[in-house]
Scaffold this motif. Structure first.
Motif, PDB file in Angstrom:
ATOM      1  N   PRO A   1      -6.788   9.844  -6.546  1.00 49.60           N
ATOM      2  CA  PRO A   1      -7.327   9.876  -5.182  1.00 49.60           C
ATOM      3  C   PRO A   1      -7.405   8.469  -4.590  1.00 49.60           C
ATOM      4  O   PRO A   1      -7.965   7.572  -5.221  1.00 49.60           O
ATOM      5  CB  PRO A   1      -8.728  10.472  -5.370  1.00 49.60           C
ATOM      6  CG  PRO A   1      -9.090  10.191  -6.794  1.00 49.60           C
ATOM      7  CD  PRO A   1      -7.810  10.089  -7.580  1.00 49.60           C
ATOM      8  N   LEU A   2      -6.864   8.290  -3.380  1.00 51.74           N
ATOM      9  CA  LEU A   2      -6.864   6.958  -2.759  1.00 51.74           C
ATOM     10  C   LEU A   2      -7.329   7.047  -1.292  1.00 51.74           C
ATOM     11  O   LEU A   2      -6.630   6.575  -0.381  1.00 51.74           O
ATOM     12  CB  LEU A   2      -5.457   6.345  -2.818  1.00 51.74           C
ATOM     13  CG  LEU A   2      -4.861   6.088  -4.219  1.00 51.74           C
ATOM     14  CD1 LEU A   2      -3.396   5.667  -4.124  1.00 51.74           C
ATOM     15  CD2 LEU A   2      -5.664   5.018  -4.958  1.00 51.74           C
TER      16      LEU A   2
ATOM     17  N   LEU B   1       0.842  -1.212   0.000  1.00 52.09           N
ATOM     18  CA  LEU B   1       0.000   0.000   0.000  1.00 52.09           C
ATOM     19  C   LEU B   1       0.870   1.252   0.000  1.00 52.09           C
ATOM     20  O   LEU B   1       0.484   2.281  -0.563  1.00 52.09           O
ATOM     21  CB  LEU B   1      -0.975  -0.015   1.179  1.00 52.09           C
ATOM     22  CG  LEU B   1      -2.056  -1.107   1.136  1.00 52.09           C
ATOM     23  CD1 LEU B   1      -3.132  -0.850   2.196  1.00 52.09           C
ATOM     24  CD2 LEU B   1      -2.728  -1.234  -0.229  1.00 52.09           C
ATOM     25  N   ASN B   2       2.063   1.193   0.608  1.00 53.13           N
ATOM     26  CA  ASN B   2       3.012   2.324   0.487  1.00 53.13           C
ATOM     27  C   ASN B   2       3.326   2.579  -0.980  1.00 53.13           C
ATOM     28  O   ASN B   2       3.340   3.726  -1.426  1.00 53.13           O
ATOM     29  CB  ASN B   2       4.323   2.016   1.210  1.00 53.13           C
ATOM     30  CG  ASN B   2       4.302   2.512   2.636  1.00 53.13           C
ATOM     31  OD1 ASN B   2       3.541   3.409   2.977  1.00 53.13           O
ATOM     32  ND2 ASN B   2       5.156   1.938   3.473  1.00 53.13           N
ATOM     33  N   ASN B   3       3.595   1.500  -1.718  1.00 57.80           N
ATOM     34  CA  ASN B   3       3.895   1.644  -3.147  1.00 57.80           C
ATOM     35  C   ASN B   3       2.671   2.164  -3.905  1.00 57.80           C
ATOM     36  O   ASN B   3       2.801   2.957  -4.839  1.00 57.80           O
ATOM     37  CB  ASN B   3       4.361   0.311  -3.744  1.00 57.80           C
ATOM     38  CG  ASN B   3       5.788  -0.036  -3.314  1.00 57.80           C
ATOM     39  OD1 ASN B   3       6.574   0.847  -2.971  1.00 57.80           O
ATOM     40  ND2 ASN B   3       6.131  -1.317  -3.320  1.00 57.80           N
ATOM     41  N   ALA B   4       1.468   1.740  -3.483  1.00 58.41           N
ATOM     42  CA  ALA B   4       0.246   2.234  -4.136  1.00 58.41           C
ATOM     43  C   ALA B   4       0.074   3.731  -3.856  1.00 58.41           C
ATOM     44  O   ALA B   4      -0.246   4.508  -4.764  1.00 58.41           O
ATOM     45  CB  ALA B   4      -0.973   1.463  -3.629  1.00 58.41           C
ATOM     46  N   LEU B   5       0.312   4.133  -2.599  1.00 56.97           N
ATOM     47  CA  LEU B   5       0.139   5.548  -2.242  1.00 56.97           C
ATOM     48  C   LEU B   5       1.175   6.419  -2.953  1.00 56.97           C
ATOM     49  O   LEU B   5       0.864   7.514  -3.425  1.00 56.97           O
ATOM     50  CB  LEU B   5       0.227   5.714  -0.719  1.00 56.97           C
ATOM     51  CG  LEU B   5      -0.960   5.087   0.050  1.00 56.97           C
ATOM     52  CD1 LEU B   5      -0.672   5.015   1.550  1.00 56.97           C
ATOM     53  CD2 LEU B   5      -2.248   5.868  -0.205  1.00 56.97           C
ATOM     54  N   GLU B   6       2.401   5.897  -3.054  1.00 56.82           N
ATOM     55  CA  GLU B   6       3.452   6.641  -3.774  1.00 56.82           C
ATOM     56  C   GLU B   6       3.062   6.804  -5.254  1.00 56.82           C
ATOM     57  O   GLU B   6       3.217   7.881  -5.842  1.00 56.82           O
ATOM     58  CB  GLU B   6       4.776   5.876  -3.642  1.00 56.82           C
ATOM     59  CG  GLU B   6       5.964   6.566  -4.294  1.00 56.82           C
ATOM     60  CD  GLU B   6       6.993   5.566  -4.820  1.00 56.82           C
ATOM     61  OE1 GLU B   6       7.593   4.838  -4.018  1.00 56.82           O
ATOM     62  OE2 GLU B   6       7.167   5.525  -6.052  1.00 56.82           O
ATOM     63  N   THR B   7       2.520   5.738  -5.826  1.00 58.68           N
ATOM     64  CA  THR B   7       2.093   5.790  -7.233  1.00 58.68           C
ATOM     65  C   THR B   7       0.906   6.750  -7.388  1.00 58.68           C
ATOM     66  O   THR B   7       0.833   7.527  -8.342  1.00 58.68           O
ATOM     67  CB  THR B   7       1.716   4.375  -7.721  1.00 58.68           C
ATOM     68  OG1 THR B   7       2.824   3.504  -7.439  1.00 58.68           O
ATOM     69  CG2 THR B   7       1.434   4.338  -9.213  1.00 58.68           C
ATOM     70  N   GLY B   8      -0.009   6.730  -6.412  1.00 57.69           N
ATOM     71  CA  GLY B   8      -1.146   7.650  -6.441  1.00 57.69           C
ATOM     72  C   GLY B   8      -0.678   9.101  -6.419  1.00 57.69           C
ATOM     73  O   GLY B   8      -1.192   9.941  -7.170  1.00 57.69           O
TER      74      GLY B   8
END
Ligand SMILES: NC(=O)c1ccc[n+]([C@@H]2O[C@H](COP(=O)([O-])OP(=O)(O)OC[C@H]3O[C@@H](n4cnc5c(N)ncnc54)[C@H](O)[C@@H]3O)[C@@H](O)[C@H]2O)c1
Length: 294
Positions: free
Chosen positions: A253-254, A240-247
């Motif tokens: 918006p995440l 999820l860190n990688n998802a938030l960084e990508t967002g």
């Protein structure tokens, strides 16, 4: 045919063993010698360095924890960039940030080394059975070159798009799984507190619109109070860190991902980082003092 395998942990070990069973000669390397010996006992060639793997193999799989580990295996002295020959194909099956896949692909291309990203879903049981879902990013020709290996390790394999797209697909998967588990925990807790038996609620809804693979796998664990991994909370925090960084990178918006990430971090801070991610239920149990266990 020779195949290199770097990163022989929970997932890498069974994947390498399936390649051995399929007749490949596997050159294995891991920083933990015990892991190398484990696959050597199954017939792999035990390597003492990444260079040794690169000297023997034109196709090299990596299965490492996160972006910094893959960057180190590729870029450090004695790593793949320095040691592999032109025309080598790196198949990175780790779940890492799509931006890291793109960056490393660019560095390797300067030396004529090809790379695809090919993260997996399914966890250890599917790694053992050779039935992983493999999500691939990269060139069509590189995908086709890796296909016979994917056919050994996976039951489904899809070329999603350019380099990094495999990891983008995996992050999408991880958001959907995490939010799904949180929703399941929240709903089950409401059911229990309102006086309905969560097991009967599960049976009542699993065949309807809310039913899912996540529900079928995780509801029984919550009802049994059994949070043995499976997929560890700390690994999901990493994804999820990688998802938030990508967002952030794409202004996507995440809000739900942020919320579930806070829940996972709190659980980890309380010592649950090695529990299965179904232990999100424990967050609700701590809030209410009510157990979902039958
Ligand atoms: N475990 C699961 O259920 C699961 C499911 C799907 C995807 N994944 C993903 O697969 C990847 C691997 O997961 P895992 O569960 O096998 O992790 P793991 O920690 O068990 O294995 C990683 C291995 O990499 C080795 N390693 C680390 N740095 C190294 C280096 N510089 N050189 C050589 N070896 C090095 C470690 O010693 C370890 O053996 C992760 O990205 C994870 O998110 C895991």
């Amino acid at each position: 045919m020779n195949v290199g395998f770097i990163g022989l942990g929970i997932m890498g070990k069974p994947m390498a063993k399936n390649l051995l069973k399929a007749g490949y000669t596997v050159y294995g390397y891991d920083v933990v010698e015990e892991n190398v010996q484990n696959v050597a006992q199954a017939g792999a060639v035990a390597c003492k360095s990444i260079r040794e793997v690169c000297e023997a193999c034109q196709d090299i799989i990596t299965m490492l924890p996160n972006s910094p580990h893959v960057r180190s295996v590729v870029m450090d002295a004695g790593g793949i960039l320095e040691s592999a020959g032109q025309g080598t194909l790196l198949i990175d099956m780790s779940s890492i940030a799509p931006s890291a896949s793109k960056e490393l692909h660019g560095e390797l291309a300067k030396k004529g080394i090809h790379m695809i990203d090919a993260p997996v879903s399914g966890g250890e049981p599917k790694a053992v059975d050779g039935t992983l879902a493999i999500m691939v990013g990269g060139d069509q020709a590189d995908y086709e070159r890796a296909l016979p290996l994917f056919q050994v390790m996976g039951a489904s394999y899809n070329l999603i798009g350019d380099i990094g797209s495999g990891n983008t697909c995996k992050l999408t998967n991880q958001i959907i799984v995490a939010v799904n588990i949180a929703a399941l925990s929240e709903g089950m807790m409401l059911a229990k507190m309102a006086g309905a038996d969560p097991e009967k609620v599960f049976e009542g809804i699993r065949g309807g619109l809310a039913g899912s693979t996540v529900m079928n796998a995780k509801a029984p664990m919550m009802l049994a109070g059994d949070f043995k991994p499976g997929f560890r909370i700390d690994l999901h925090i990493k994804d999820l860190n990688n998802a938030l960084e990508t967002g952030d990178r794409f202004h996507a918006p995440l809000p739900l991902t942020h919320m579930v990430q806070d829940v996972l971090k709190e659980l980890s801070a309380q010592g649950n980082g090695s529990c299965d991610h179904s232990a999100i239920a424990k967050y609700y149990e701590a809030l209410t003092g009510v157990s979902l266990k039958k």
